[in-house]
Design an enzyme around this catalytic site. Structure first.
Site, PDB file in Angstrom:
ATOM      1  N   TYR A 113      -4.424   1.220  30.465  1.00 34.94           N
ATOM      2  CA  TYR A 113      -5.297   0.421  31.328  1.00 34.94           C
ATOM      3  C   TYR A 113      -4.639   0.063  32.666  1.00 34.94           C
ATOM      4  O   TYR A 113      -5.185   0.370  33.735  1.00 34.94           O
ATOM      5  CB  TYR A 113      -5.739  -0.851  30.610  1.00 34.94           C
ATOM      6  CG  TYR A 113      -6.665  -1.699  31.458  1.00 34.94           C
ATOM      7  CD1 TYR A 113      -7.989  -1.327  31.646  1.00 34.94           C
ATOM      8  CD2 TYR A 113      -6.201  -2.852  32.099  1.00 34.94           C
ATOM      9  CE1 TYR A 113      -8.839  -2.082  32.438  1.00 34.94           C
ATOM     10  CE2 TYR A 113      -7.043  -3.612  32.888  1.00 34.94           C
ATOM     11  CZ  TYR A 113      -8.357  -3.226  33.058  1.00 34.94           C
ATOM     12  OH  TYR A 113      -9.185  -3.960  33.858  1.00 34.94           O
ATOM     13  N   GLY A 126     -21.560   0.354  35.585  1.00 30.39           N
ATOM     14  CA  GLY A 126     -21.228  -0.590  34.519  1.00 30.39           C
ATOM     15  C   GLY A 126     -21.863  -1.943  34.731  1.00 30.39           C
ATOM     16  O   GLY A 126     -21.243  -2.977  34.485  1.00 30.39           O
ATOM     17  N   ALA A 127     -23.122  -1.954  35.142  1.00 33.27           N
ATOM     18  CA  ALA A 127     -23.760  -3.211  35.572  1.00 33.27           C
ATOM     19  C   ALA A 127     -24.721  -3.790  34.550  1.00 33.27           C
ATOM     20  O   ALA A 127     -25.469  -4.711  34.858  1.00 33.27           O
ATOM     21  CB  ALA A 127     -24.492  -2.986  36.895  1.00 33.27           C
ATOM     22  N   ASN A 128     -24.707  -3.282  33.330  1.00 35.78           N
ATOM     23  CA  ASN A 128     -25.667  -3.778  32.344  1.00 35.78           C
ATOM     24  C   ASN A 128     -25.223  -5.068  31.656  1.00 35.78           C
ATOM     25  O   ASN A 128     -25.990  -5.675  30.908  1.00 35.78           O
ATOM     26  CB  ASN A 128     -25.946  -2.715  31.282  1.00 35.78           C
ATOM     27  CG  ASN A 128     -24.688  -2.321  30.518  1.00 35.78           C
ATOM     28  OD1 ASN A 128     -23.872  -1.566  31.040  1.00 35.78           O
ATOM     29  ND2 ASN A 128     -24.512  -2.819  29.304  1.00 35.78           N
ATOM     30  N   ILE A 166     -19.525  -8.957  34.222  1.00 36.07           N
ATOM     31  CA  ILE A 166     -19.293  -9.089  35.662  1.00 36.07           C
ATOM     32  C   ILE A 166     -20.239  -8.199  36.458  1.00 36.07           C
ATOM     33  O   ILE A 166     -20.752  -8.604  37.504  1.00 36.07           O
ATOM     34  CB  ILE A 166     -17.826  -8.764  35.991  1.00 36.07           C
ATOM     35  CG1 ILE A 166     -16.892  -9.782  35.324  1.00 36.07           C
ATOM     36  CG2 ILE A 166     -17.602  -8.767  37.502  1.00 36.07           C
ATOM     37  CD1 ILE A 166     -15.416  -9.448  35.459  1.00 36.07           C
ATOM     38  N   GLY A 167     -20.481  -6.990  35.967  1.00 40.34           N
ATOM     39  CA  GLY A 167     -21.367  -6.082  36.687  1.00 40.34           C
ATOM     40  C   GLY A 167     -22.774  -6.625  36.808  1.00 40.34           C
ATOM     41  O   GLY A 167     -23.400  -6.553  37.874  1.00 40.34           O
ATOM     42  N   SER A 191      -7.575  -4.507  38.774  1.00 38.87           N
ATOM     43  CA  SER A 191      -6.996  -5.569  37.961  1.00 38.87           C
ATOM     44  C   SER A 191      -5.612  -5.911  38.485  1.00 38.87           C
ATOM     45  O   SER A 191      -4.922  -5.047  39.047  1.00 38.87           O
ATOM     46  CB  SER A 191      -6.890  -5.103  36.504  1.00 38.87           C
ATOM     47  OG  SER A 191      -6.076  -5.975  35.740  1.00 38.87           O
TER      48      SER A 191
END
Length: 241
Positions: A159, A8-10, A13-14, A136
């Protein structure tokens, strides 16, 4: 050169985590479910002179995608399980559709396990393997039981519980690896201003990434099996489970 995989780095935070680790001399496998979005993120980083980055197309909720991505990684020192989804905002425990809850768990919990298991043997070859499970404060049962907690009223069936489950997995995985060089921790980057929450958060992506980077780059005397958060009164403190 140490190598790190960030799912999820696109964006958000990623992406900032990738940037900070690149600045520290790491090679980054930039994990992105969408190829075009991933290519755009890689191009952005390279435009800033950060060239030691490679797109790794990976959908953590798809076992075939995870398996294919893992075949492209021959060396790895750090895994950051950052990919996550919120799900629909309405998550009342008595009425939230089971399909919604399953979808959130598929990414936030089972996806993290899938990626971890797919690269664990490669990580074992590193002299200083590190795993950061991005969690979280909403995963803390202790805080959820405290009416004085600032987010006490933020309850839901999908979540938060998915992060509680991820926290539990972190504890058990760290215990399994306790006699090895692994350092495995759950890290809450805090309520950060991102599109994840329509930019309603309080913290910056830079601060959020910084705490992730800290626990991704721990020395040999660093902690393992712990839960750290930027969302309690003093940033970067151990959080109750």
């Amino acid at each position: 050169m140490k190598k790190v995989l960030i799912t999820g780095a696109n964006k958000s935070i990623g992406l900032e985590t990738a940037k900070q680790l690149l600045q520290q001399g790491y090679f980054v496998y930039l994990g992105s479910r969408d190829k075009a979005n991933g290519e755009e993120a890689v191009a952005q980083l390279k435009a800033e002179g950060l060239n030691n980055v490679q797109l790794l197309q990976i959908d953590v909720s798809n076992p075939e995608s995870v398996a294919l991505a893992a075949t492209q990684i021959k060396e790895l020192d750090v895994l950051i399980n950052n990919a996550g989804i919120l799900g629909a905002w309405e998550q009342a425990p008595s009425t939230a559709p089971l399909s919604l809850i399953k979808d959130v768990f598929e990414t936030n919990f089972f996806g993290a396990i899938s990626v971890t298991q797919s690269v664990i043997d490669v990580l074992k070859k590193s002299v200083a393997p590190r795993i950061v499970n991005v969690t979280s404060g909403l995963g803390s049962l202790t805080l959820h039981s405290d009416p004085a907690w600032k987010f006490y009223q933020v309850k839901g069936a999908a979540y938060g519980p998915s992060k509680t489950a991820l926290n539990a997995y972190t504890v058990h995985l760290a215990y399994e690896m306790k006699d090895t060089a692994f350092k495995i921790n759950a890290v809450d980057p805090g309520y950060t201003k991102t599109d994840f929450n329509h930019h309603n958060g309080l913290g910056s992506v830079e601060a959020a990434a910084a705490i992730i980077v800290k626990y991704a780059t721990l020395g040999q005397d660093g902690p393992t099996g712990k839960f750290y958060s930027n969302d309690i009164e003093t940033a970067d403190q151990e959080s109750p489970w």
